[in-house]
Design an enzyme around this catalytic site. Structure first.
Site, PDB file in Angstrom:
ATOM      1  N   CYS A   1       0.725  -1.228  -0.097  1.00 13.50           N
ATOM      2  CA  CYS A   1      -0.215   0.302  -0.107  1.00 13.50           C
ATOM      3  C   CYS A   1       0.322   0.978  -0.201  1.00 13.50           C
ATOM      4  O   CYS A   1       1.692   1.799  -0.480  1.00 13.50           O
ATOM      5  CB  CYS A   1      -0.555   0.070   0.733  1.00 13.50           C
ATOM      6  SG  CYS A   1      -1.921   0.838   0.997  1.00 13.50           S
ATOM      7  N   SER A   2       0.803   2.126   1.225  1.00 11.72           N
ATOM      8  CA  SER A   2       1.001   3.198   1.037  1.00 11.72           C
ATOM      9  C   SER A   2       2.228   3.716   1.547  1.00 11.72           C
ATOM     10  O   SER A   2       3.497   4.529   1.452  1.00 11.72           O
ATOM     11  CB  SER A   2       0.841   5.073   1.400  1.00 11.72           C
ATOM     12  OG  SER A   2       0.376   4.478   3.198  1.00 11.72           O
TER      13      SER A   2
END
Length: 216
Positions: free
Chosen positions: A100-101
């Site tokens: 993800c981030s």
């Protein structure tokens, strides 16, 4: 015995951690450690789940694999000690990875410069700030750089299984996949921004905005 470290920070997304953790921790011979700026409980982005870091990052000077999770807390984590720790530890890892981030933290550590990478679709436009080119893939692997990035949240499970294969062999990875009965057959075809209807994307945007207002 391969060692895997998963750094925690306030506001991480739970599945970013638990997805790859489950795949790797079930693999014979692999040891997974949850670590944070200091040992102790760290709260997720919803605020109702805490995972316990059993080690402080500053005490970890070598590991085979790092799995960097993402979440709404990424913005704050970028200003903390994790990017510098990651830059230092990467010199001795076999693989440095993100979910993800968490890819933005890899980028802040200088690990994605000139590379294609993936991340959560909501922060894809930020990757070029770190010299990376976003590609809308589930998992992106760069053996020469020893870096793997995975897309949003659930893709960490896919990357976790790929790490199992890289650390052991395909038979072991397939056995772990069976053991966990990871056989995705989602009830809706809305798991990608390329396929989700406009109203679904809007609702997801509203949910994220609400989570950020409440500190998630």
């Amino acid at each position: 015995m391969p060692d895997v470290v998963i750094p925690l920070y306030e506001g991480f997304t739970a599945l970013d951690v638990v997805g790859p953790y489950q795949m790797l921790a079930l693999t014979p011979g692999v040891r997974v450690t949850l670590a944070a700026e200091g040992a102790g409980a760290v709260t997720d982005d919803v605020g109702s789940l805490a995972l316990v870091a059993t080690a402080a990052l500053e005490d970890i000077v070598q590991t085979d694999v790092v799995v960097m999770p993402g979440g709404p807390g990424t913005e704050q984590a970028l200003r903390g000690p994790i990017p510098l720790w990651l830059k230092q530890i990467h010199a001795r890892t076999t693989w440095t990875t993100s979910v993800c981030s968490g890819s933005l933290i890899l980028g802040a550590a200088g690990l994605l410069d000139g590379l294609e990478a993936t991340t959560h679709y909501r922060v894809a436009d930020l990757l070029p700030m770190f010299g990376a080119t976003y590609v809308p893939e589930r998992v992106v692997e760069h053996p020469e750089a020893r870096v793997i990035t995975s897309a949003g949240v659930s893709s960490g499970i896919d990357m976790g299984l790929r790490l199992v294969e890289l650390l052991t062999d395909r038979l072991t990875a397939e056995a772990v996949q069976l053991w966990t009965e990871y056989d995705p057959q989602p009830p809706f075809d809305s798991g990608s921004p390329a396929r989700a209807r406009a109203e679904v994307r809007q609702r997801a945007d509203e949910y994220e905005a609400a989570a950020r207002r409440t500190g998630g």
